[in-house]
Design a protein around this motif. Structure first.
Motif, short mmCIF file in Angstrom:
data_model
loop_
_atom_site.label_atom_id
_atom_site.label_comp_id
_atom_site.label_asym_id
_atom_site.label_seq_id
_atom_site.Cartn_x
_atom_site.Cartn_y
_atom_site.Cartn_z
N UNK A 22 -12.07 1.86 1.24
CA UNK A 22 -11.19 2.49 2.90
C UNK A 22 -10.08 2.18 2.58
N UNK A 23 -9.65 0.90 2.24
CA UNK A 23 -8.26 0.68 2.39
C UNK A 23 -7.56 1.24 1.33
N UNK A 24 -7.96 1.33 -0.07
CA UNK A 24 -7.32 1.87 -1.08
C UNK A 24 -7.23 3.41 -0.88
N UNK A 25 -7.99 4.04 -0.13
CA UNK A 25 -7.65 5.48 0.10
C UNK A 25 -6.94 5.62 1.22
N UNK A 26 -6.42 4.71 1.90
CA UNK A 26 -5.27 4.71 3.12
C UNK A 26 -6.19 5.18 4.37
N UNK A 27 -7.21 5.43 4.33
CA UNK A 27 -8.24 5.67 5.64
C UNK A 27 -7.82 4.50 6.55
N UNK A 28 -7.84 2.98 6.28
CA UNK A 28 -7.44 2.13 7.12
C UNK A 28 -6.34 1.11 6.20
N UNK A 29 -5.30 0.54 7.20
CA UNK A 29 -4.46 -0.29 6.66
C UNK A 29 -4.70 -1.60 6.00
N UNK A 30 -5.75 -2.03 6.64
CA UNK A 30 -6.29 -3.23 5.98
C UNK A 30 -7.82 -3.67 6.05
N UNK A 31 -8.66 -4.32 5.40
CA UNK A 31 -9.89 -5.09 5.66
C UNK A 31 -10.20 -5.24 6.94
N UNK A 32 -9.38 -5.94 7.78
CA UNK A 32 -9.61 -6.24 9.06
C UNK A 32 -9.90 -5.24 9.82
N UNK A 33 -8.92 -4.19 9.65
CA UNK A 33 -8.82 -2.95 10.63
C UNK A 33 -10.24 -2.15 10.29
N UNK A 34 -10.84 -2.18 9.09
CA UNK A 34 -12.06 -1.77 8.90
C UNK A 34 -13.16 -2.39 9.67
N UNK A 35 -13.21 -3.73 9.49
CA UNK A 35 -14.10 -4.46 10.29
C UNK A 35 -14.12 -4.36 11.64
#
Length: 88
Positions: A22-35
């Motif tokens: 999700x981060x690598x694809x640019x969907x989220x700026x960071x792992x923290x934002x995914x969580x």
């Protein structure tokens, strides 16, 4: 929302891969934002629906145990006739 607080969590390697993708694809700026997004969605679902997993399982089983579904329109018509007859 209040001030940010740091937490350390452990997740499966499969979920870690999903977060990384999700981060690598640019969907989220960071792992923290995914969580954070996942936790927001979890809280919203919990607040809006309020069902525990056990309650949902019980409700599904209750539906299964109640027997086959009936068509809505014929069922409502039977109810209308029943209550109309009771008024007489």
């Amino acid at each position: 929302m209040g001030p940010a607080q740091q937490r350390s969590i452990t997740i499966s390697s499969e979920l870690a891969d999903e977060v990384d993708e999700a981060v690598a694809s640019g969907e989220y700026p960071s792992a923290s934002e995914v969580v954070v997004d996942a936790l927001r969605q979890w809280k919203e679902r919990r607040d809006n629906f309020g069902y525990s997993l056990e309650e949902l399982k019980r409700l599904v089983q209750e539906g299964i145990d109640s027997g086959p579904a009936e068509e809505g329109a014929p069922f409502m018509e039977r109810l209308r006739r029943k209550y109309a007859a009771m008024e007489k």
